[in-house]
Scaffold this active site. Structure first.
Site: not given
Length: 387
Positions: A133, A136, A163, A341, A368-370
């Site tokens: 929590p 991250g 996951t 679109q 897995e890493g922003t």
């Protein structure tokens, strides 16, 4: 520089494409709507040898290279990213951690069934428990505690966004075993899912990748035998960072596949959709979209292949994997949005698949890493190279 795939790599790509079309495409919309775990698809992947693609054959794996794994991830992700993310976690994170840092006994007990995807004729997969929590992007801020009790550790804490949190048979868990040492006090542990004291929270109701099960997992005085510690005490943070660097290649390949799936659907639709008396593919506005989609996808593919090649050849691939991950994930988000679109109103309904691909694409910029973390990694390397 050789851009041709080997015969084996081409065969893997064909096998993955066939599997995706024949076993993933039927029912993919229903699984997304119902958040239904793709057990039958995972069992088929196990039989194909795709759950332990890069594991040494001595431990039940297929012994393939990273390029082959990337190609398989790409093909499956075109159709069902929920299946591919389960495959990615098992291959890139769990199996790789055990193969690189596990003891011979740990590999026999845990890696073999993970690589084969089966134990006692039941599906057997792994989960990677790092996020919390309050931990991250800052994975060093672990609050899960592993108290050393002599012959065993006592595990207490909560993990988030896991996951396969409920479906996995075994967890690789990261916990703080010595707060005084900061990140150097984090250790890693192999914990079977059925260990007493483990509680799995409700399934997260996600925007995308809905057929994979994502849960919180809590530990209440969970006893972990000392022989189940992975690597040396205090090496957990290093293990996590090394494994995630490789995992980003898998997620980059997933993003690439999502983008390519949306592009292929758009290309087909643009040639069949008639507006003002001719296919919309003959209008420059649509042609420019398709051209940009194709070009960005090809650029993402080159970055993915470069990272995979560097890993296979024993080079430092951490920078390349970050570049591949950030570019491929943002390409996926852009391409899928353009695909909706191009499809117009049809793109906004589930039947045409592109709205699902757009929802699936978003998380590739996060897990897995922003993208922000990847840019930090890339810039840090760029600054270092100029000093």
């Amino acid at each position: 520089m050789n851009f041709e795939f080997s015969e084996e790599q081409a065969m893997i790509r064909t096998a993955a494409r066939t599997f995706a079309m024949q076993e993933c495409l039927p029912g993919v919309i229903g699984r997304d709507e119902k958040q239904a775990f793709p057990k039958a698809q995972m069992e088929s992947l196990a039989r194909l040898g795709f759950l332990g693609m890069m594991v040494d054959p001595a431990y039940g794996g297929a012994g393939m290279d990273t390029v082959s794994y990337m190609l398989a991830m790409e093909e499956i992700s075109k159709i069902d990213a929920s299946v591919s993310v389960i495959m990615s976690v098992n291959n890139s994170l769990v199996c790789q951690a055990l193969q690189k840092y596990g003891t011979t006994i740990q590999k026999e007990i845990f890696l073999k069934p993970l690589a084969q995807g089966s134990k006692n004729e039941e599906l057997y997969t792994g989960a990677f428990l790092l996020s919390e929590p309050e931990a991250g992007s800052d994975a060093s801020a672990q609050r899960t505690i592993a108290e050393n009790e002599g012959d065993y550790y006592l595990l207490n804490g909560v993990k988030n966004w896991i996951t396969s949190g409920n479906s996995a048979s075994v967890y690789v868990v990261f916990a703080q075993s010595d707060f005084s040492k900061g990140s150097s006090g984090i250790s890693a542990f192999i914990v079977p899912r059925n260990t007493p004291g483990i509680a799995v929270g409700a399934k997260e109701n996600k925007m995308g990748i809905r057929a994979s099960d994502t849960h919180s997992v809590s530990f209440n005085n969970v006893i972990v035998p000392k022989q189940n510690r992975l690597g040396a005490a205090g090496s957990g943070f290093t293990i996590a960072m090394q494994v995630l660097a490789a995992g980003r290649i898998g997620i980059a390949a997933q993003a690439l596949g999502i983008a390519e799936g949306a592009y292929e659907l758009s290309l087909k639709y643009a040639q069949s959709r008639i507006a003002f008396g001719k296919p919309i593919a003959q209008y420059q506005a649509i042609q420019f979209k398709l051209a940009d989609m194709c070009t960005r996808i090809e650029a993402a593919r080159m970055l993915c292949l470069k990272a995979a090649y560097e890993k296979d050849s024993g080079q430092d691939y951490s920078l390349s994997s970050s570049m591949a991950k950030v570019f491929a994930s943002e390409t996926a988000m852009w391409v899928t949005t353009e695909a909706v679109q191009i499809h117009g109103g049809y793109g906004y309904v589930k039947e045409y698949h592109v709205e699902r691909l757009m929802r699936d694409a978003k998380v590739t910029q996060i897990y897995e890493g922003t993208s922000e973390v990847q840019r930090m990694v890339i810039c840090r390397a760029a600054l270092k190279s100029t000093i």
